[in-house]
Write a protein that holds these residues in place. Structure first.
Motif, PDB file in Angstrom:
ATOM      1  N   VAL A 138      -8.861  35.214  72.470  1.00  0.00           N
ATOM      2  CA  VAL A 138      -9.205  36.048  73.613  1.00  0.00           C
ATOM      3  C   VAL A 138      -9.438  35.137  74.812  1.00  0.00           C
ATOM      4  N   VAL A 139      -8.805  35.478  75.927  1.00  0.00           N
ATOM      5  CA  VAL A 139      -9.038  34.763  77.180  1.00  0.00           C
ATOM      6  C   VAL A 139      -9.807  35.695  78.114  1.00  0.00           C
ATOM      7  N   GLU A 140     -10.949  35.227  78.585  1.00  0.00           N
ATOM      8  CA  GLU A 140     -11.730  35.973  79.580  1.00  0.00           C
ATOM      9  C   GLU A 140     -11.477  35.367  80.941  1.00  0.00           C
ATOM     10  N   VAL A 141     -11.207  36.183  81.922  1.00  0.00           N
ATOM     11  CA  VAL A 141     -11.020  35.693  83.293  1.00  0.00           C
ATOM     12  C   VAL A 141     -12.047  36.387  84.175  1.00  0.00           C
TER      13      VAL A 141
ATOM     14  N   GLY B 151     -14.043  41.645  85.300  1.00  0.00           N
ATOM     15  CA  GLY B 151     -13.120  40.580  84.944  1.00  0.00           C
ATOM     16  C   GLY B 151     -11.964  41.130  84.134  1.00  0.00           C
ATOM     17  N   LYS B 152     -11.135  40.228  83.637  1.00  0.00           N
ATOM     18  CA  LYS B 152      -9.977  40.628  82.840  1.00  0.00           C
ATOM     19  C   LYS B 152     -10.039  39.961  81.476  1.00  0.00           C
ATOM     20  N   LEU B 153      -9.354  40.597  80.568  1.00  0.00           N
ATOM     21  CA  LEU B 153      -9.395  40.163  79.178  1.00  0.00           C
ATOM     22  C   LEU B 153      -7.966  40.162  78.662  1.00  0.00           C
ATOM     23  N   PHE B 154      -7.602  39.123  77.928  1.00  0.00           N
ATOM     24  CA  PHE B 154      -6.270  39.062  77.336  1.00  0.00           C
ATOM     25  C   PHE B 154      -6.423  38.646  75.883  1.00  0.00           C
ATOM     26  N   ARG B 155      -5.757  39.389  75.004  1.00  0.00           N
ATOM     27  CA  ARG B 155      -5.775  39.022  73.591  1.00  0.00           C
ATOM     28  C   ARG B 155      -4.376  38.547  73.228  1.00  0.00           C
ATOM     29  N   LEU B 156      -4.277  37.308  72.782  1.00  0.00           N
ATOM     30  CA  LEU B 156      -2.983  36.714  72.457  1.00  0.00           C
ATOM     31  C   LEU B 156      -2.851  36.502  70.953  1.00  0.00           C
TER      32      LEU B 156
ATOM     33  N   GLY C 135       0.668  43.974  79.648  1.00  0.00           N
ATOM     34  CA  GLY C 135       0.805  43.041  78.528  1.00  0.00           C
ATOM     35  C   GLY C 135       2.256  42.684  78.264  1.00  0.00           C
ATOM     36  N   VAL C 136       3.141  43.669  78.376  1.00  0.00           N
ATOM     37  CA  VAL C 136       4.567  43.420  78.167  1.00  0.00           C
ATOM     38  C   VAL C 136       5.099  42.477  79.249  1.00  0.00           C
ATOM     39  N   ALA C 137       4.687  42.714  80.497  1.00  0.00           N
ATOM     40  CA  ALA C 137       5.146  41.862  81.601  1.00  0.00           C
ATOM     41  C   ALA C 137       4.662  40.434  81.409  1.00  0.00           C
ATOM     42  N   ILE C 138       3.404  40.283  80.977  1.00  0.00           N
ATOM     43  CA  ILE C 138       2.866  38.932  80.746  1.00  0.00           C
ATOM     44  C   ILE C 138       3.613  38.276  79.589  1.00  0.00           C
TER      45      ILE C 138
ATOM     46  N   VAL D 128       4.280  32.494  71.110  1.00  0.00           N
ATOM     47  CA  VAL D 128       3.398  33.644  71.355  1.00  0.00           C
ATOM     48  C   VAL D 128       4.107  34.917  70.920  1.00  0.00           C
ATOM     49  N   GLN D 129       3.390  35.746  70.174  1.00  0.00           N
ATOM     50  CA  GLN D 129       4.006  36.945  69.612  1.00  0.00           C
ATOM     51  C   GLN D 129       3.600  38.231  70.316  1.00  0.00           C
TER      52      GLN D 129
END
Lengths: 87, 87
Positions: free
Chosen positions: A6-9, A41-46, B20-23, B35-36
């Protein structure tokens, strides 16, 4: 190995956060006078494949820096980097 | 007591996540083929006054439900509810 991170921005201190101010106004008008501040903020789960945890952390940090955050206005933090069975 | 809490808001499974798709497309074009999947979400950091941790958790959950998330499309999670000296 499959990993999940998880990336927190979040906006840097001192950068104006109009969405946070708007939410704060709504919080107060809903009657929650005990709330003192709201920051957004924003959150991204990779989900990714990597050799090991260090390699995964490197890739996630690079992506966070290049793509997920604006280094002028925002700070990012990688957390919950975990080996994942389901990713 | 002063408390600080983080609310994470993520799209429910099955809800389309065009950001998420664009990223994900950009991640691939930057060469990170390992990255999946990338999922996006929102993050809110709240500072509040409350009698105790349970009262703080109640207020934060109510605000998350009423104001910070769309229950049709999103799930929220309260985490890092901590007594705070600086809030």
């Amino acid at each position: 190995m499959k990993y999940e991170a998880v990336v927190e921005v979040l906006l840097k201190d001192g950068v104006s956060d109009p969405e946070g101010v708007a939410i704060m106004d709504a919080v107060i008008s809903l009657g929650y006078g005990s709330v003192q501040r709201v920051a957004t903020g924003k959150l991204f789960r990779l989900h990714l494949q990597a050799e090991d945890e260090n390699a995964a952390a490197d890739v996630v940090s690079q992506i966070a820096e290049q793509l997920l955050s604006n280094p002028v206005l925002e700070d990012f933090r990688v957390r919950d980097l975990l080996a994942s069975a389901s990713a």
